[in-house]
Structures are given as structure tokens and as C-alpha cells.
Design an enzyme around this catalytic site. Structure first.
Site, mmCIF file in Angstrom:
data_model
loop_
_atom_site.group_PDB
_atom_site.id
_atom_site.type_symbol
_atom_site.label_atom_id
_atom_site.label_comp_id
_atom_site.label_asym_id
_atom_site.label_seq_id
_atom_site.Cartn_x
_atom_site.Cartn_y
_atom_site.Cartn_z
ATOM 1 N N ASP A 133 -3.775 1.542 2.936
ATOM 2 C CA ASP A 133 -2.995 2.537 2.205
ATOM 3 C C ASP A 133 -2.513 3.646 3.152
ATOM 4 O OD1 ASP A 133 -1.841 4.187 0.356
ATOM 5 O OD2 ASP A 133 -3.711 4.772 -0.648
ATOM 6 N N LYS B 245 0.378 9.646 4.110
ATOM 7 C CA LYS B 245 -0.865 10.413 4.277
ATOM 8 C C LYS B 245 -0.893 10.993 5.690
ATOM 9 C CE LYS B 245 -3.885 7.419 1.502
ATOM 10 N NZ LYS B 245 -4.302 8.363 0.448
ATOM 11 N N ARG C 99 -2.859 2.572 -8.999
ATOM 12 C CA ARG C 99 -2.626 2.443 -10.446
ATOM 13 C C ARG C 99 -1.427 1.548 -10.734
ATOM 14 N NH1 ARG C 99 -1.997 8.880 -11.077
ATOM 15 N NH2 ARG C 99 -3.473 8.686 -9.349
HETATM 16 N N1 BES Z 1 -6.595 5.174 -1.868
HETATM 17 C C1 BES Z 1 -6.343 6.483 -2.299
HETATM 18 C C2 BES Z 1 -7.586 7.200 -2.843
HETATM 19 C C3 BES Z 1 -8.752 7.384 -1.890
HETATM 20 C C4 BES Z 1 -8.957 8.625 -1.335
HETATM 21 C C5 BES Z 1 -9.634 6.385 -1.631
HETATM 22 C C6 BES Z 1 -10.026 8.828 -0.495
HETATM 23 C C7 BES Z 1 -10.719 6.585 -0.782
HETATM 24 C C8 BES Z 1 -10.909 7.808 -0.227
HETATM 25 C C9 BES Z 1 -5.304 6.498 -3.430
HETATM 26 O O1 BES Z 1 -4.385 5.478 -3.379
HETATM 27 C C10 BES Z 1 -4.564 7.782 -3.337
HETATM 28 O O2 BES Z 1 -3.927 7.997 -2.353
HETATM 29 N N2 BES Z 1 -4.677 8.614 -4.364
HETATM 30 C C11 BES Z 1 -4.009 9.854 -4.390
HETATM 31 C C12 BES Z 1 -3.417 9.999 -5.769
HETATM 32 C C13 BES Z 1 -2.498 11.170 -5.922
HETATM 33 C C14 BES Z 1 -1.235 10.958 -5.110
HETATM 34 C C15 BES Z 1 -2.176 11.328 -7.383
HETATM 35 C C16 BES Z 1 -5.008 10.948 -4.127
HETATM 36 O O3 BES Z 1 -6.140 10.847 -4.587
HETATM 37 O O4 BES Z 1 -4.677 11.901 -3.418
HETATM 38 ZN ZN ZN Z 2 -4.970 3.723 -2.437
HETATM 39 ZN ZN ZN Z 3 -2.691 5.966 -2.154
#
Ligand code: BES
Ligand code: ZN
Ligand code: ZN
Length: 468
Positions: free
Chosen positions: A242, A249, A324
Site C-alpha cells: 500500500d 503515503k 475498503r
Molecule cells: N493500510 C492502511 C492502514 C494501516 C495503517 C495499516 C497503519 C497498518 C498500519 C490503510 O489502507 C490506510 O491507508 N488507511 C487510511 C485511511 C484514511 C485515508 C481514511 C488511514 O488509516 O490513514
Molecule cells: Zn491499506
Molecule cells: Zn491505504
């Protein structure tokens, strides 16, 4: 590592006596001096006593007793200390002697602690411990059951530890196939064209920025006399990497560990291995949508409107909320099985990790209270404890869009819950969502939980299905 049940302690073997109090020790086995030493060490609260007899080592391990989950957790931790010591002493073999009811948990702690991921190291520094015999209060069946569970958990760790340079979505599905052959469950893998035919718009959208193909893997364990008529479905997030996509990120803060983003999928595969190996009498189906999430030339973009597998439309406001998107398609695909219950597991939100850290699993859902309580009980049993978050309908307000049926982004308040609420819109059955963003990956080992991929969820799923 080889591990088997034996009937008596060999005179030349290293041996560890696992006890609750010194009274349980066989006095005849120890010299007067040794016994005095043990008592002395105990006074100093040393719970792992090492006696060097030159021809072999004798260990005395003191652990809590009892029939509750806390005693089992104490046994896992004691086993961890013992294995660390045994490897430090470079011993190859060990006999465990235990009459405690937590013997199985002790063996589990031992097998989980001895895990290493060495594939990419030139200097492998392998653990010395290779062979373990167990005498005492554990049947051959119980021993084999816990070996299968620990093996499954260690497989899941391998999958998480593998970088995306090896484990793309196709390879991930391939690994599921390999394990299915060994354990005896069924696997079917859909490639991109089948995913297109099924119009899984969420999975296809996330995959658009990638040069690798997506996969959708279906696992099935259907024993002849299953106790449940309608299947239980386990869904796992399979984002093999990701980057956040166009909503990129930052690195080094949050991208470095994102090979762990298929941790939910790995837990599903591991659970199937353990369920099939131990022949649990339940019909279980697993669904794993998989892809990487990248900002390639054709990547899906904030502002895009995506038509999902169930024909609902989603306004994408952040491409990093990709989990999601792919899970939604899997959850709506699950409807065709008319399942009794669906659980999904996903490294879904930083918000879940921020709320409870790596100490537990965040859960929420609309299944009945009894089911949620059973899950919490399993969480305690395997010490992957569950904290239930609210699942109030008011959180849906954050997902309203002016141009589509919903957005994929809340306003940041209760972010773990709005993610769950988004997923719920794709279900028509009793449903529980499990967010493992906190515990899926740790940078430093914690007791018997190795650094890197933790295999969280395998033992939880297994225990839940076993006690269903
Ligand atoms: N894979 C990430 C979430 C994650 C964060 C997993 C830290 C393991 C450790 C997920 O896809 C993500 O990026 N979520 C975002 C959602 C937001 C954009 C609504 C997040 O949590 O910042
Ligand atoms: Zn993710
Ligand atoms: Zn993500």
C-alpha cells in the site's frame, strides 16, 4: 523443527521441567545441592532456572497454574524465555516435561518463539533448537493440533514478511494454492478477466495504478458432516503493498511496513490451513481480494466515481482508503453464499492502531451479542484480545456524497468506525469487522511474538470456528 510426544525422559537429553511450584518437582531427579540452588533462585524470583550438568542442561521453568486463559498466556511467555535461553546455549534438542493443563499453550509459545524469517539473509544465524520431545499431560492429538495451529501462524508470518518484490497478488494466490494442497482445503483463483466479468469495480479501481494483475482467491473447507448448514465466511484484505496510491503515503513514516497490508488475507489462509489440518466440522469459505495500491499512470484518482460489484457507486476522496474498496466487492460477492455469518479481517485504518496500539484487535459489527461475545472469548483464549467499538448508524452521516451513493472517506472522527460502516453497506448478513492495523506487524519482538509479521488472526479465527 521436529516435535513429538515421548513417554520418558532420556538420560542424555536436555530437559525442562515446567511446574507451578517446587513441590511438583521430582526430588529424586535432583541432587541436594541442585535442590537448594532451585529454592534459592526461586526466592530471588528467578522463574527460569538453569542447571549445567556438563553432559546436559536441566531447566526448571516456573509458570502460573490454573485453567483460565491467563495461565495459558503465562505458559506461552515462559516457553518464550526457555527457548531464548536454549538457543543462546546453542542446544539442538530438548525434552519438555509438563503435567500442567497449560502444556499445549506452552508448546505453542515454544513453536511461535522459535520462528525466524531468514530467506533473504546470507548469514542466517539459525536457531540451534531443532528437536523437541514432550512428556506429560498432553495427548498426541492435542500435540498435533497445536503444532498445526503454530505452523499455520508461522506460515502467515512468512506471507507478511515477504516483500512485494516477491509476493505480488498472483504469487499470494499461488501460496494459498500450495498450502491448500498440503492441508486439503479447496482453492479457486480468479484472474483479472474473471474479476472484470464479475464487475468488481472496487478491486479493479485500486489495481489501475499497478502493472501487476489483481487476484480474487476463494478458499473452501467443507467437511462431509458439517455442523452448520449455511457457511461461515472469512474475508481478508489482500493489499500486497500500500503506497497510498495518488494520495501517496510519506516514507519513512508509514510506507516502510506496508508489505503487511495483506495481513488479513494471510490470517485467512493460515486459519484455513489449521482448520483443514485439524478437520474442524464446519463449512467455511474464505474470500481474499488482492492487489497492490500504486500511483501508476492510470491510477484511480480522488474525485473518481467507481461502480462496485453490487452496482452501488462510490466517490473516491482518498486513494489510500483502498482496503475498503476491495473488501466491499468481496463482501457483496459473499452474499451469494447466503452465509450464516461473515467476519472480515483487515489492516484497515491507522485510527484503529492509534486507538489501541499493537495490544489487541478492534472489532465492530451487527451480528448478535452472543456471537460477538464468543469472539471476545476466543480473543482471550489465544490472547489476541478484542475491544469492541460502537457501530452506531450515526457514523454513516460522514459517508454521504453529493454525486454518488457514498464516499470512501469519513471526516477523520472515529475513522476506524466509518471504515467499518462503509463495509457494512455491502453486506446483507450478520457481520463482524476486525481491524488488525495495530497488531499485524511489530518492529521489535514482544515475548513469543516475533518481529515483523505477527500472524495475528490465525489463532483467533481457528479458536472461534472450533468453539462455534
Ligand atoms: N493500510 C492502511 C492502514 C494501516 C495503517 C495499516 C497503519 C497498518 C498500519 C490503510 O489502507 C490506510 O491507508 N488507511 C487510511 C485511511 C484514511 C485515508 C481514511 C488511514 O488509516 O490513514
Ligand atoms: Zn491499506
Ligand atoms: Zn491505504
Amino acid at each position: 523443527m521436529e516435535i513429538k510426544k515421548i513417554t520418558k525422559i532420556g538420560s542424555k537429553n536436555n530437559v525442562a521441567f515446567v511446574v507451578n511450584t517446587e513441590k511438583e518437582l521430582d526430588y529424586a531427579f535432583f541432587s541436594k545441592e541442585e535442590f537448594a540452588y532451585i529454592k534459592n533462585q526461586l526466592k530471588e524470583e528467578n522463574k527460569l532456572i538453569v542447571i549445567n550438568r556438563l553432559s546436559k542442561f536441566v531447566f526448571v521453568v516456573f509458570t502460573d497454574n490454573g485453567n483460565d486463559y491467563k495461565a495459558n498466556q503465562s505458559a506461552r511467555k515462559s516457553a518464550c524465555k526457555l527457548v531464548e535461553k536454549v538457543n543462546e546455549l546453542k542446544l539442538k534438542e530438548l525434552t519438555i516435561s509438563s503435567d500442567l493443563s497449560s502444556t499445549s499453550a506452552f508448546v505453542e509459545g515454544l513453536l511461535l518463539t522459535n520462528y525466524q524469517f531468514l530467506k533473504y539473509l546470507t548469514d542466517k544465524k539459525e536457531n540451534s533448537l531443532k528437536s523437541v520431545g514432550v512428556v506429560g499431560k498432553i495427548s498426541s492429538n492435542e500435540l498435533q493440533e497445536i503444532i498445526n495451529i503454530a505452523t499455520a501462524t508461522n506460515f502467515a508470518k512468512d506471507l507478511v514478511n515477504e516483500p512485494v518484490s516477491f509476493l505480488n497478488a498472483t504469487q499470494f494466490a499461488e501460496e494459498a494454492k500450495k498450502l491448500s494442497k498440503e492441508a486439503g482445503f479447496k482453492v479457486e483463483v480468479f484472474g483479472k478477466s474473471k474479476i472484470e466479468t464479475l464487475q468488481m469495480g472496487g478491486l479493479l479501481a485500486v489495481n489501475k495504478g499497478s502493472i501487476d494483475q489483481p487476484t480474487f482467491t476463494i478458499l473452501e473447507w467443507k467437511p462431509a458432516k458439517a455442523k452448520n448448514k449455511k457457511p461461515i465466511i472469512l474475508v481478508g484484505k489482500g493489499v500486497v503493498y500500500d503506497t497510498g496510491g495518488l494520495s501517496l503515503k510519506p516514507t519513512p513514516n508509514s510506507m516502510d511496513t506496508m508489505k503487511c497490508d495483506m495481513g488479513g488475507g494471510a490470517a485467512v489462509i493460515g486459519a484455513f490451513y489449521a482448520i483443514a489440518k485439524n478437520k474442524l466440522p464446519y463449512h467455511v469459505i474464505g474470500l481474499i481480494p488482492a492487489t497492490d495500491n500504486r500511483p501508476g499512470g492510470n491510477a484511480y484518482a480522488p474525485g473518481d466515481v467507481i461502480t462496485m460489484h453490487n452496482k452501488k457507486t462510490v466517490e473516491v476522496l482518498n486513494t489510500d482508503a483502498e482496503g475498503r474498496m476491495i473488501l466491499a466487492d468481496a463482501l457483496s460477492y459473499a452474499q451469494k453464499y447466503k452465509p450464516e455469518l461473515v467476519l472480515d479481517m483487515a489492516t484497515l485504518t491507522g485510527a484503529a492502531a492509534a486507538a489501541i496500539g499493537h495490544y489487541g484487535v478492534v472489532a465492530m459489527g451487527n451480528a448478535d451479542e452472543k456471537t460477538m461475545n464468543k469472539l471476545k472469548e476466543s480473543g482471550n483464549n489465544v490472547y489476541e484480545r478484542i475491544v469492541e467499538f460502537p457501530f452506531w448508524e450515526e457514523y454513516n452521516e460522514q459517508l454521504k456524497s453529493t454525486i454518488a451513493d457514498m464516499t470512501n472517506l469519513g471526516n477523520g472522527l472515529g475513522g476506524a468506525i466509518t471504515a467499518g460502516k462503509f463495509l457494512e453497506k455491502f453486506t446483507d448478513y450478520p457481520y463482524i469487522h476486525l481491524d488488525i492495523a495495530g497488531p499485524a506487524f511489530i518492529k521489535k519482538p514482544v515475548d513469543y511474538i516475533s518481529q515483523g509479521g505477527t500472524g495475528v488472526g490465525v489463532r483467533l479465527f481457528y479458536d472461534f470456528i472450533k468453539n462455534y
